[in-house]
Design a protein around this motif. Structure first.
Motif, PDB file in Angstrom:
ATOM      1  N   SER A  42       2.397 -36.247 -25.870  1.00  8.85           N
ATOM      2  CA  SER A  42       3.819 -35.878 -25.909  1.00  8.85           C
ATOM      3  C   SER A  42       4.495 -36.098 -24.555  1.00  8.85           C
ATOM      4  CB  SER A  42       3.987 -34.427 -26.340  1.00  8.85           C
ATOM      5  OG  SER A  42       3.424 -33.563 -25.379  1.00  8.85           O
ATOM      6  N   ARG A  43       3.715 -36.059 -23.489  1.00  9.29           N
ATOM      7  CA  ARG A  43       4.266 -36.244 -22.143  1.00  9.29           C
ATOM      8  C   ARG A  43       4.324 -37.721 -21.758  1.00  9.29           C
ATOM      9  NH1 ARG A  43       1.381 -36.449 -17.382  1.00  9.29           N
ATOM     10  NH2 ARG A  43      -0.473 -35.705 -18.452  1.00  9.29           N
ATOM     11  N   LEU A  44       3.301 -38.492 -22.102  1.00  8.64           N
ATOM     12  CA  LEU A  44       3.197 -39.874 -21.629  1.00  8.64           C
ATOM     13  C   LEU A  44       3.764 -40.906 -22.604  1.00  8.64           C
ATOM     14  CD1 LEU A  44      -0.370 -39.611 -20.121  1.00  8.64           C
ATOM     15  CD2 LEU A  44       1.808 -39.547 -18.908  1.00  8.64           C
ATOM     16  N   LYS A  45       3.627 -40.675 -23.894  1.00 13.80           N
ATOM     17  CA  LYS A  45       4.183 -41.534 -24.949  1.00 13.80           C
ATOM     18  C   LYS A  45       3.674 -42.973 -24.939  1.00 13.80           C
ATOM     19  CE  LYS A  45       7.734 -38.647 -26.178  1.00 13.80           C
ATOM     20  NZ  LYS A  45       7.268 -37.476 -26.764  1.00 13.80           N
ATOM     21  N   SER A  46       2.551 -43.225 -24.301  1.00 12.50           N
ATOM     22  CA  SER A  46       1.993 -44.569 -24.273  1.00 12.50           C
ATOM     23  C   SER A  46       0.473 -44.470 -24.300  1.00 12.50           C
ATOM     24  CB  SER A  46       2.444 -45.299 -23.000  1.00 12.50           C
ATOM     25  OG  SER A  46       1.587 -46.374 -22.698  1.00 12.50           O
ATOM     26  N   VAL A  47      -0.152 -45.198 -25.217  1.00  9.81           N
ATOM     27  CA  VAL A  47      -1.607 -45.178 -25.334  1.00  9.81           C
ATOM     28  C   VAL A  47      -2.248 -45.641 -24.023  1.00  9.81           C
ATOM     29  CG1 VAL A  47      -3.584 -46.199 -26.528  1.00  9.81           C
ATOM     30  CG2 VAL A  47      -1.574 -45.521 -27.829  1.00  9.81           C
ATOM     31  N   ASP A  48      -1.676 -46.673 -23.412  1.00  8.19           N
ATOM     32  CA  ASP A  48      -2.237 -47.179 -22.152  1.00  8.19           C
ATOM     33  C   ASP A  48      -2.170 -46.128 -21.042  1.00  8.19           C
ATOM     34  OD1 ASP A  48      -2.914 -49.629 -23.244  1.00  8.19           O
ATOM     35  OD2 ASP A  48      -0.983 -50.535 -22.731  1.00  8.19           O
ATOM     36  N   GLN A  49      -1.072 -45.400 -20.954  1.00  8.09           N
ATOM     37  CA  GLN A  49      -0.948 -44.360 -19.933  1.00  8.09           C
ATOM     38  C   GLN A  49      -1.905 -43.201 -20.202  1.00  8.09           C
ATOM     39  OE1 GLN A  49       3.407 -43.747 -20.067  1.00  8.09           O
ATOM     40  NE2 GLN A  49       3.312 -44.026 -17.840  1.00  8.09           N
ATOM     41  N   VAL A  50      -2.041 -42.828 -21.479  1.00 10.90           N
ATOM     42  CA  VAL A  50      -2.970 -41.757 -21.833  1.00 10.90           C
ATOM     43  C   VAL A  50      -4.390 -42.156 -21.453  1.00 10.90           C
ATOM     44  CG1 VAL A  50      -4.004 -40.476 -23.758  1.00 10.90           C
ATOM     45  CG2 VAL A  50      -1.531 -40.797 -23.665  1.00 10.90           C
ATOM     46  N   ARG A  51      -4.784 -43.378 -21.797  1.00 11.72           N
ATOM     47  CA  ARG A  51      -6.138 -43.851 -21.465  1.00 11.72           C
ATOM     48  C   ARG A  51      -6.357 -43.912 -19.964  1.00 11.72           C
ATOM     49  NH1 ARG A  51      -6.653 -48.664 -25.910  1.00 11.72           N
ATOM     50  NH2 ARG A  51      -7.229 -47.322 -27.641  1.00 11.72           N
ATOM     51  N   SER A  52      -5.352 -44.361 -19.230  1.00  8.24           N
ATOM     52  CA  SER A  52      -5.480 -44.472 -17.780  1.00  8.24           C
ATOM     53  C   SER A  52      -5.668 -43.109 -17.125  1.00  8.24           C
ATOM     54  CB  SER A  52      -4.247 -45.168 -17.213  1.00  8.24           C
ATOM     55  OG  SER A  52      -4.295 -45.201 -15.817  1.00  8.24           O
ATOM     56  N   GLU A  53      -4.812 -42.139 -17.494  1.00  5.68           N
ATOM     57  CA  GLU A  53      -4.934 -40.795 -16.913  1.00  5.68           C
ATOM     58  C   GLU A  53      -6.218 -40.102 -17.372  1.00  5.68           C
ATOM     59  OE1 GLU A  53      -1.815 -38.014 -16.636  1.00  5.68           O
ATOM     60  OE2 GLU A  53      -0.307 -39.530 -16.182  1.00  5.68           O
ATOM     61  N   GLU A  54      -6.580 -40.298 -18.627  1.00  3.21           N
ATOM     62  CA  GLU A  54      -7.813 -39.708 -19.148  1.00  3.21           C
ATOM     63  C   GLU A  54      -9.022 -40.221 -18.367  1.00  3.21           C
ATOM     64  OE1 GLU A  54     -10.464 -39.609 -23.243  1.00  3.21           O
ATOM     65  OE2 GLU A  54      -8.579 -40.699 -23.227  1.00  3.21           O
ATOM     66  N   ALA A  55      -9.041 -41.510 -18.089  1.00  3.61           N
ATOM     67  CA  ALA A  55     -10.150 -42.096 -17.333  1.00  3.61           C
ATOM     68  C   ALA A  55     -10.225 -41.532 -15.916  1.00  3.61           C
ATOM     69  CB  ALA A  55      -9.997 -43.616 -17.288  1.00  3.61           C
ATOM     70  N   ILE A  57      -9.343 -38.533 -14.990  1.00  2.64           N
ATOM     71  CA  ILE A  57      -9.788 -37.144 -15.051  1.00  2.64           C
ATOM     72  C   ILE A  57     -11.228 -37.030 -15.563  1.00  2.64           C
ATOM     73  CG2 ILE A  57      -9.396 -34.896 -16.154  1.00  2.64           C
ATOM     74  CD1 ILE A  57      -6.397 -35.751 -16.308  1.00  2.64           C
ATOM     75  N   PHE A  58     -11.493 -37.666 -16.704  1.00  3.36           N
ATOM     76  CA  PHE A  58     -12.769 -37.484 -17.387  1.00  3.36           C
ATOM     77  C   PHE A  58     -13.786 -38.593 -17.131  1.00  3.36           C
ATOM     78  CE2 PHE A  58      -9.777 -34.970 -19.899  1.00  3.36           C
ATOM     79  CZ  PHE A  58     -10.452 -33.768 -19.941  1.00  3.36           C
ATOM     80  N   GLY A  59     -13.386 -39.638 -16.413  1.00  2.00           N
ATOM     81  CA  GLY A  59     -14.300 -40.726 -16.108  1.00  2.00           C
ATOM     82  C   GLY A  59     -14.304 -41.800 -17.176  1.00  2.00           C
ATOM     83  N   SER A  60     -14.760 -42.968 -16.788  1.00  2.00           N
ATOM     84  CA  SER A  60     -14.884 -44.100 -17.706  1.00  2.00           C
ATOM     85  C   SER A  60     -15.770 -45.141 -17.031  1.00  2.00           C
ATOM     86  CB  SER A  60     -13.507 -44.714 -18.009  1.00  2.00           C
ATOM     87  OG  SER A  60     -13.003 -45.379 -16.880  1.00  2.00           O
ATOM     88  N   THR A  61     -16.066 -46.202 -17.756  1.00  2.64           N
ATOM     89  CA  THR A  61     -16.877 -47.262 -17.145  1.00  2.64           C
ATOM     90  C   THR A  61     -16.104 -47.962 -16.026  1.00  2.64           C
ATOM     91  OG1 THR A  61     -16.169 -48.783 -18.895  1.00  2.64           O
ATOM     92  CG2 THR A  61     -18.289 -47.682 -19.181  1.00  2.64           C
ATOM     93  N   GLU A  62     -14.788 -47.987 -16.120  1.00  3.40           N
ATOM     94  CA  GLU A  62     -13.977 -48.617 -15.078  1.00  3.40           C
ATOM     95  C   GLU A  62     -13.728 -47.676 -13.893  1.00  3.40           C
ATOM     96  OE1 GLU A  62     -12.748 -48.570 -18.348  1.00  3.40           O
ATOM     97  OE2 GLU A  62     -13.509 -50.566 -18.815  1.00  3.40           O
ATOM     98  N   SER A  67     -14.208 -36.402 -12.689  1.00  5.80           N
ATOM     99  CA  SER A  67     -13.914 -35.411 -11.654  1.00  5.80           C
ATOM    100  C   SER A  67     -14.048 -34.001 -12.220  1.00  5.80           C
ATOM    101  CB  SER A  67     -12.505 -35.630 -11.095  1.00  5.80           C
ATOM    102  OG  SER A  67     -11.550 -35.499 -12.116  1.00  5.80           O
ATOM    103  N   VAL A  68     -14.296 -33.901 -13.529  1.00 13.21           N
ATOM    104  CA  VAL A  68     -14.475 -32.619 -14.192  1.00 13.21           C
ATOM    105  C   VAL A  68     -15.963 -32.300 -14.258  1.00 13.21           C
ATOM    106  CG1 VAL A  68     -14.181 -31.363 -16.365  1.00 13.21           C
ATOM    107  CG2 VAL A  68     -12.407 -32.922 -15.589  1.00 13.21           C
ATOM    108  N   LYS A  69     -16.350 -31.179 -13.713  1.00 14.35           N
ATOM    109  CA  LYS A  69     -17.740 -30.729 -13.745  1.00 14.35           C
ATOM    110  C   LYS A  69     -17.810 -29.493 -14.631  1.00 14.35           C
ATOM    111  CE  LYS A  69     -18.899 -33.658 -10.506  1.00 14.35           C
ATOM    112  NZ  LYS A  69     -18.521 -34.951 -10.947  1.00 14.35           N
TER     113      LYS A  69
END
Length: 89
Positions: A42-55, A57-62, A67-69
């Motif tokens: 609801s805040r970002l309104k873009s799948v790409d932005q959601v994926r980027s911020e999620e990565a 915070i929560f990490g990704s292969t890229e 950063s969440v323990k």
């Protein structure tokens, strides 16, 4: 930040041993990720932005490691479950 969560609804858990339930960090992290995505949309309104911020915070292969323990500790007090309240699949 050290939040303290309590489980207030039934959980369906399983593991390698069907006779004992397992609550794992990966499951908790998955639930946090799910709700983060649901609220971020609801805040970002873009799948790409959601994926980027999620990565970030929560990490990704890229992005690399999260950063969440998360650490699960045994409960301070357990509440016995009556057998008639349980069911088997």
């Amino acid at each position: 930040m050290k939040p303290d969560f309590s489980i207030v609804t039934p959980l369906f858990m399983g593991g390698a041993d069907p006779q004992s339930a397992e609550l794992r960090v990966s499951g908790m992290k998955g639930m946090l990720r799910f709700w983060w995505r649901a609220l971020a949309w609801s805040r970002l309104k873009s799948v790409d932005q959601v994926r980027s911020e999620e990565a970030k915070i929560f990490g990704s292969t890229e992005e690399g490691q999260s950063s969440v323990k998360i650490r699960l500790l045994p409960p301070k007090k357990t509440v016995p479950i009556k057998k008639e309240k349980c069911f088997e699949l």
